[in-house]
Structure formats: structure tokens, C-alpha cells
Design an enzyme around this catalytic site. Sequence first.
Site, short mmCIF file in Angstrom:
data_model
loop_
_atom_site.label_atom_id
_atom_site.label_comp_id
_atom_site.label_asym_id
_atom_site.label_seq_id
_atom_site.Cartn_x
_atom_site.Cartn_y
_atom_site.Cartn_z
CG ASP A 64 72.52 90.84 10.23
OD1 ASP A 64 72.78 90.08 11.38
OD2 ASP A 64 73.10 91.26 9.51
NE ARG A 65 76.25 95.03 8.82
CZ ARG A 65 77.18 95.40 10.00
NH1 ARG A 65 77.12 94.90 11.01
NH2 ARG A 65 77.88 96.44 9.40
CG HIS A 81 80.84 88.27 10.90
ND1 HIS A 81 80.67 87.59 11.89
CD2 HIS A 81 79.82 88.90 10.35
CE1 HIS A 81 79.51 88.06 12.51
NE2 HIS A 81 78.82 88.84 11.60
CG HIS A 134 70.53 85.84 12.30
ND1 HIS A 134 70.61 86.74 13.19
CD2 HIS A 134 70.92 86.14 11.17
CE1 HIS A 134 70.90 87.77 12.78
NE2 HIS A 134 71.28 87.41 11.23
#
Length: 278
Positions: free
Chosen positions: A96-97, A141, A259
Amino acid sequence: MTYSRIPVADGVALNTLVQGSGSPVVLLHGFPQTHLMWRHVAADLAADHTVICPDLRGYGDSDKPDGGYDKRTMAADIVELAGQLGFPRFALAGHDRGALVAFRAGLDHPDKVTHLGILDGMSTYDTWDVLHGVSAAVAFHLYLMAQPPGLPEKLIGGAPDEFFGHFLDAWSQQGFPPDVRAAYLRASRAAVPSIVADFRATATADLAQDTVDFEAGHRFAMPVSVLHQDWGSVLGFDPRARWERWAPQLTYTAVTSGHFMAEEAPAEVIKAIRDLVG
């Protein structure tokens, strides 16, 4: 297993878990998480690797400066961190990030990153390119936190557990142990401004950096392994094809977990990383 606060740049230190011995593997967490997400994967890899799990700049127990949330700076943090631990070259995997930071590190530091693993992430260039119409609501988001400083921080800060908890619930197929969920919410609640700054950079500096690299034909020099959910069925694109444009040495695997695959399907993630780094 040891924790250290390791200085990386301009007074910024990263809270870092180091365990095991052997060739180094750095693992970067995603949103809204901390290094804790790697607990199952790290325990296995530590049998024959030195496993380095930092909290990213602005997250967890790492420092939260006002700036430096473009992924070029955050990637430089990780290179410096590994160097401080005695590893000028290392394998790197991000979720992810953390995948965005790993992506940037692989492009900017091909002499440092030997192998690159990506869990459920894409380049910023591709992410913004595939978000269209109502299907882009899955990433609302990104748009909220792209707004100028002030409003996003106030809105999220008004109900942080509801905001961050939404993603923990909506993106997971299995949920989290109560103590782990509480730890993620506690850490995120304390980091609203820096988390917003991280996402805001994705709509500005990160996009600019990725666009320059893509248009210049810059590609990854190292082997790359990507594990993805089926994003294409939701957003209508072929994620493998997107990655093939960046990674000549690509292994691409579609997974059936949610996820948060390092926690929901750790055996799959462990196998992919071991297959990648040997």
C-alpha cells in the site's frame, strides 16, 4: 528482536524492528497500519534473513515532521536506514503506502535495492490514470486528503476512529484481532496531520516524479514481484499490463485474500518474498 530509533535525515528518526540474521529484507507497511502488519511474515523470514521493519516517516512511533512526505524523501529515509544498520544493498517489499515508497526507492536507488516486492500497490502515475467516474469512489480518501491543508485534517481529526476504522473494515475479508485493530487506530489517531501530508504528496510531488520517470522510459533494473487483488474487475483495467510497462523482470500474482494480505494470507506473501529474494 530489537527496536531502535534510527536517525535518517534532518533530525528525523524511524522506529524500527530488527530481527534475525542473514541477507537483509526491508518491509514497509501500508495505511492505516504500522510495522505491526508484518508480524507473521517477519517471524518466518527472520529464520534466515535480517528483517528490518520500520514505521514510515509520519506513522506509528516514528517522527512526524511537518514536511518530507514526497516518496523520494521517504525512499531516501529507507536507504539511509538500511545503511545505518550496515546494509548498503537490500531487498525491499512494501504494501500500500509502503509500496509507493518501495517503488520510488527502486527507481531512485537501483544500486541499493536488489529485489523489489509490491503488495497491492501501483505507481502514483497509474493510480491516478485508472480512477474514473463513480468507480473511483473506492478511493474517495485520495481525493479528500489531496485538498489543501486545513479541511482534511479537521474532518478526519473530528472522527479519526470512524475514518481509519472504515478502511480496516472495508478492505479486510477477515478482520483483525482486537488488540491489533486498537493499535492501528491508536497510531493513526495520533498521526492525522502526517498521514494527510503523505496522501497529499501523492496528488502533487509523487505524481510529478512518477510522470517524469514514465515519460523518460525509466524502468526497474531489479527483479520485481507484484501481488495484487483483482483491481481490474472494479476499475476496469489490466493491472498486470500496467506493471509490465515498469518492470522488465516481473512476476505477477493475483491473490484471493483481502487488501491486508500480509495478515490475511501470510503464507502466500512469505512464499512470494522467498521466491523473489531466494
